[in-house]
Design a protein around this motif. Structure first.
Motif, mmCIF file in Angstrom:
data_model
loop_
_atom_site.group_PDB
_atom_site.id
_atom_site.type_symbol
_atom_site.label_atom_id
_atom_site.label_comp_id
_atom_site.label_asym_id
_atom_site.label_seq_id
_atom_site.Cartn_x
_atom_site.Cartn_y
_atom_site.Cartn_z
ATOM 1 N N UNK A 242 19.209 43.276 -19.089
ATOM 2 C CA UNK A 242 18.829 42.333 -20.131
ATOM 3 C C UNK A 242 19.267 42.833 -21.506
ATOM 4 N N UNK A 243 19.764 41.887 -22.331
ATOM 5 C CA UNK A 243 20.236 42.265 -23.663
ATOM 6 C C UNK A 243 19.187 43.020 -24.459
ATOM 7 N N UNK A 244 17.955 42.606 -24.313
ATOM 8 C CA UNK A 244 16.861 43.216 -25.065
ATOM 9 C C UNK A 244 16.715 44.710 -24.764
ATOM 10 N N UNK A 245 17.204 45.105 -23.560
ATOM 11 C CA UNK A 245 17.079 46.517 -23.159
ATOM 12 C C UNK A 245 18.332 47.327 -23.474
ATOM 13 N N UNK A 246 19.278 46.665 -24.117
ATOM 14 C CA UNK A 246 20.597 47.268 -24.361
ATOM 15 C C UNK A 246 20.538 48.633 -25.045
ATOM 16 N N UNK A 247 19.612 48.796 -26.005
ATOM 17 C CA UNK A 247 19.607 50.037 -26.792
ATOM 18 C C UNK A 247 19.147 51.260 -25.994
ATOM 19 N N UNK A 248 18.630 51.044 -24.778
ATOM 20 C CA UNK A 248 18.076 52.190 -24.021
ATOM 21 C C UNK A 248 19.099 52.901 -23.136
ATOM 22 N N UNK A 249 20.323 52.395 -23.073
ATOM 23 C CA UNK A 249 21.361 53.031 -22.224
ATOM 24 C C UNK A 249 20.863 53.233 -20.795
ATOM 25 N N UNK A 250 20.374 52.154 -20.229
ATOM 26 C CA UNK A 250 19.854 52.255 -18.857
ATOM 27 C C UNK A 250 20.989 52.216 -17.851
ATOM 28 N N UNK A 251 20.728 52.762 -16.686
ATOM 29 C CA UNK A 251 21.675 52.635 -15.567
ATOM 30 C C UNK A 251 20.990 51.856 -14.447
ATOM 31 N N UNK A 256 20.649 48.648 -6.550
ATOM 32 C CA UNK A 256 20.350 47.624 -7.558
ATOM 33 C C UNK A 256 18.865 47.331 -7.694
ATOM 34 N N UNK A 257 18.017 48.174 -7.176
ATOM 35 C CA UNK A 257 16.588 47.912 -7.253
ATOM 36 C C UNK A 257 15.923 48.710 -8.369
ATOM 37 N N UNK A 258 16.585 49.814 -8.798
ATOM 38 C CA UNK A 258 15.951 50.696 -9.779
ATOM 39 C C UNK A 258 16.721 50.736 -11.082
ATOM 40 N N UNK A 259 15.973 51.008 -12.140
ATOM 41 C CA UNK A 259 16.588 51.302 -13.427
ATOM 42 C C UNK A 259 16.398 52.790 -13.706
ATOM 43 N N UNK A 260 17.401 53.413 -14.292
ATOM 44 C CA UNK A 260 17.289 54.847 -14.578
ATOM 45 C C UNK A 260 17.439 55.083 -16.068
ATOM 46 N N UNK A 261 16.583 55.943 -16.594
ATOM 47 C CA UNK A 261 16.560 56.200 -18.038
ATOM 48 C C UNK A 261 16.524 57.711 -18.287
ATOM 49 N N UNK A 262 17.519 58.231 -19.038
ATOM 50 C CA UNK A 262 17.552 59.671 -19.344
ATOM 51 C C UNK A 262 16.815 59.941 -20.648
ATOM 52 N N UNK A 263 16.021 60.987 -20.683
ATOM 53 C CA UNK A 263 15.319 61.350 -21.912
ATOM 54 C C UNK A 263 15.085 62.862 -21.958
ATOM 55 N N UNK A 264 14.795 63.362 -23.144
ATOM 56 C CA UNK A 264 14.480 64.787 -23.278
ATOM 57 C C UNK A 264 12.994 64.952 -23.506
ATOM 58 N N UNK A 265 12.319 65.602 -22.589
ATOM 59 C CA UNK A 265 10.863 65.737 -22.704
ATOM 60 C C UNK A 265 10.449 66.603 -23.895
ATOM 61 N N UNK A 266 11.389 67.407 -24.398
ATOM 62 C CA UNK A 266 11.045 68.292 -25.517
ATOM 63 C C UNK A 266 10.865 67.522 -26.821
ATOM 64 N N UNK A 267 11.502 66.353 -26.885
ATOM 65 C CA UNK A 267 11.464 65.607 -28.149
ATOM 66 C C UNK A 267 10.104 64.951 -28.344
ATOM 67 N N UNK A 268 9.799 64.705 -29.629
ATOM 68 C CA UNK A 268 8.504 64.102 -29.937
ATOM 69 C C UNK A 268 8.430 62.695 -29.346
ATOM 70 N N UNK A 269 9.529 61.932 -29.576
ATOM 71 C CA UNK A 269 9.545 60.564 -29.060
ATOM 72 C C UNK A 269 10.500 60.477 -27.888
ATOM 73 N N UNK A 270 9.960 60.190 -26.753
ATOM 74 C CA UNK A 270 10.834 60.083 -25.594
ATOM 75 C C UNK A 270 11.318 58.652 -25.436
ATOM 76 N N UNK A 271 10.620 57.710 -26.059
ATOM 77 C CA UNK A 271 11.022 56.311 -25.965
ATOM 78 C C UNK A 271 10.491 55.609 -24.729
ATOM 79 N N UNK A 272 9.648 56.309 -23.974
ATOM 80 C CA UNK A 272 9.200 55.730 -22.705
ATOM 81 C C UNK A 272 8.257 54.538 -22.938
ATOM 82 N N UNK A 273 7.333 54.720 -23.876
ATOM 83 C CA UNK A 273 6.365 53.643 -24.128
ATOM 84 C C UNK A 273 7.074 52.357 -24.541
ATOM 85 N N UNK A 274 7.991 52.481 -25.506
ATOM 86 C CA UNK A 274 8.727 51.297 -25.965
ATOM 87 C C UNK A 274 9.507 50.674 -24.826
ATOM 88 N N UNK A 275 10.145 51.524 -24.034
ATOM 89 C CA UNK A 275 10.964 51.021 -22.933
ATOM 90 C C UNK A 275 10.094 50.202 -21.977
#
Ligand SMILES: Nc1ncnc2c1ncn2[C@@H]1O[C@H](COP(=O)(O)OP(=O)(O)OP(=O)(O)O)[C@@H](O)[C@H]1O
Ligand SMILES: [Mg+2]
Lengths: 307, 254
Positions: A242-251, A256-275
């Motif tokens: 979905x276009x709305x999810x474009x900024x998350x660089x999902x795979x 075709x059943x799963x979405x994959x999202x890379x993040x760094x747990x060390x960072x303050x904001x992982x972006x998971x909540x927003x995603x």
């Protein structure tokens, strides 16, 4: 950072036409510990042998402190100490004699004080009058280290310093190596153990089939290593993100059943909540979420597989 | 610039290895010399006379010395360089800031020193059995030294080329001993049939023994200059071979 060893386009082909080093380029910096990490037969020992004059160079250039190891071999070799992979020594020689021999062989004036300090630092002083054969394996390796350091080199090569050494002694050896670094020696060590490279080295070079596949600061590698992947299982087939999810660089996963999202747990904001919020808005139904961590081991395996 | 300190390190290291086994390294060669004297010099020798002036017991002294020092030089030098290869300690020599020439001087020098001392000991031993008047002592010492150096160079080559202990023993046993025995150590070649005389002229050790004997008695079977020339030729040949070995790294560097 000051370069102490400079390797350019180094190739080594053994007599049986085995290509052991294939266009190796590497700069080693003064004062660092660099770990050469690679499987059996990768070319680690060959690389060290080429730098130290034990094995002849097929083509390419190696400079140590600016001195070519072939043309100015005397100056170049004076700066180098080497501890071989295999424990090789004159079995019936006394520890102190063999260490003094090494110092003289490298053209240095005798210096009892320095040798005494060296042997004390390596906990060999009490054993200085024993013949080498009578020492334990770990002590024998220390004798080889003492020999390598006897002429006060700037660079020390340690070819698998902890092979066949038990956990306790290994920790001891790590300490010894760290102390050497603190005294200003540049150290190149080879190892099969990722944890050893991780613990000891400032930089890690991964080598396989005679090529350096990767060289980086350990911290960068650990950053890479500490990447996590969030796997989001959905109950519908996903063909397009979905276009709305474009900024998350999902795979999208293969099935075709799963979405994959890379993040760094060390960072303050992982972006998971927003995603997850954004996904909710798009109306995709979630079944499960899961996280996956890759470590240096996996990176290593991945690199070797792609090679 | 020659790195004397490194040469000294190798030289002393090699010498000290001998001192660890000093008794063994001296007793066996001296004992066999004594046996030769008893058997050839005394028991049989009284019935032999090749040259009218020289008693047979004295006649064989130069040959005996050559016999022993050739074997010992080859042994010393070949084991001296083979052991580090065998133990894997060559890595240190190869990674040291020393030239090939310095390595050779260290090893060959130590080996030649040992057999030179042994040669002198045998000469001293022989004076218990025969009267020795050495006519040209300085020449004798020079010839002795040249022989020790040349056989040590040969031994160095053997030690580098050999892959195992059997090969090291092979060359001295199969080549050098026969050459020494057939090189006129115990007889003058004019007692041989013509054919064998001609063959003997191809034996380099014949010239060595002849020249060495000249320094003792003032007579030899060939001109002393020819002897010196042939030893020098032999040394030169060894040096060229060693130079090639180091140049190509043959059996030393991988
Ligand atoms: N003397 C030699 N002659 C021929 N091939 C050799 C020689 N030494 C090493 N090799 C080959 O060169 C390649 C690299 O060997 P090298 O010893 O450098 O590997 P390594 O990375 O040190 O391995 P290990 O972790 O087992 O010590 C191997 O394939 C090996 O078989
Ligand atoms: Mg190795």
């Amino acid at each position: 950072m000051q370069t102490i060893i400079e390797i350019k386009n180094l190739r080594k082909i053994y007599k049986d036409n085995k290509v052991a080093l294939d266009d190796v380029n590497l700069n080693i910096f003064k004062g660092e510990i660099i770990a050469l990490l690679g499987p059996n037969g990768a070319g680690k020992t060959t690389l060290i042998s080429n730098i130290c004059g034990i094995s002849s160079i097929t083509s390419g250039d190696i400079k140590v402190k600016g001195f070519d190891v072939v043309e100015n071999y005397r100056e170049a070799r004076k700066c180098i100490g080497i501890v071989p992979q295999e424990l090789s020594f004159e079995p019936f020689e006394k520890v102190i004699n063999t260490v003094n021999f090494s110092r003289q062989l490298f053209g240095k004036k005798p210096n009892e004080k320095y040798i005494e300090n060296l042997l004390k630092k390596l906990s060999l002083w009490e054993k200085k009058d024993q013949i080498i054969r009578s020492l334990s394996g770990g002590m024998k390796r220390r004798v080889l280290i003492a020999k390598a350091l006897s002429h006060e080199p700037d660079v020390l090569f340690l070819d698998e310093p902890t092979a066949g050494v038990d956990v306790e002694l290994r920790k001891d050896m790590w300490n010894t190596i760290k102390n050497l670094q603190n005294s200003g020696v540049t150290i190149i060590l080879t190892t099969h153990y990722i944890e050893e490279a991780e613990l000891m080295a400032n930089r890690i070079a991964v080598i396989n089939n005679g090529k350096i596949l990767l060289i980086d600061k350990k911290d960068n590698l650990i950053d890479r290593m500490s990447k996590k992947t969030l796997i989001i299982h959905t109950n519908s087939k996903i063909n397009k993100i979905d276009k709305a999810l474009g900024k998350f660089k999902l795979r999208i996963s293969k099935d075709k059943k799963n979405l994959e999202y890379d993040y760094s747990p060390n960072k303050k904001k992982t972006g998971i909540t927003t995603l997850l919020n954004e996904i909710k808005k798009t109306g995709i139904e979630l079944i499960d979420v899961q996280t996956k961590q890759s470590n240096l081991e996996q990176i290593f395996v991945e690199i070797l597989k792609n090679d | 610039m020659i790195n004397f300190r490194s040469i000294k390190a190798i030289y002393i290291f090699e010498m000290s290895r001998t001192f660890r086994t000093l008794i063994q390294s001296l007793i066996s060669p001296i004992l066999s010399t004594v046996l030769y004297f008893i058997v050839f010099g005394t028991a049989i020798g009284n019935n032999i006379n090749f040259t009218n002036e020289i008693p047979y017991g004295a006649f064989i002294v130069p040959g005996l010395v050559i016999l022993t020092i050739s074997m010992q030089s080859v042994n010393n030098a070949s084991f001296g360089i083979f052991f580090p290869k065998f133990l894997g300690t060559t890595y240190e020599i190869l990674s040291a800031p020393i030239s090939y020439v310095e390595i050779v001087i260290g090893y060959v020098g130590a080996s030649a020193t040992k057999s030179f001392c042994l040669g002198l000991l045998i000469l001293i031993t022989s004076t218990f059995f025969v009267d020795l008047n050495i006519k040209f002592p300085i020449l004798m010492l020079c010839m002795l030294l040249l022989s020790c150096v040349s056989f040590s160079l040969l031994g160095f080559i053997i030690g580098i080329v050999s892959d195992n202990f059997e090969q090291i023993n092979f060359v001295p046993m199969i080549i050098i001993t026969p050459l020494v025995f057939l090189g006129g150590s115990f007889y003058t070649i004019d007692v041989l049939p013509d054919f064998w005389q001609t063959i003997t002229l191809l034996n380099p050790i014949f010239y060595l023994v002849s020249g060495f004997r000249y320094s003792f008695f003032g007579t030899g079977e060939v001109n002393i200059l020819i002897s010196i020339f042939s030893i020098s030729l032999f040394i030169l040949l060894c040096i060229i071979i060693i130079w090639r070995i180091f140049k190509t790294g043959y059996k030393i560097k991988t």
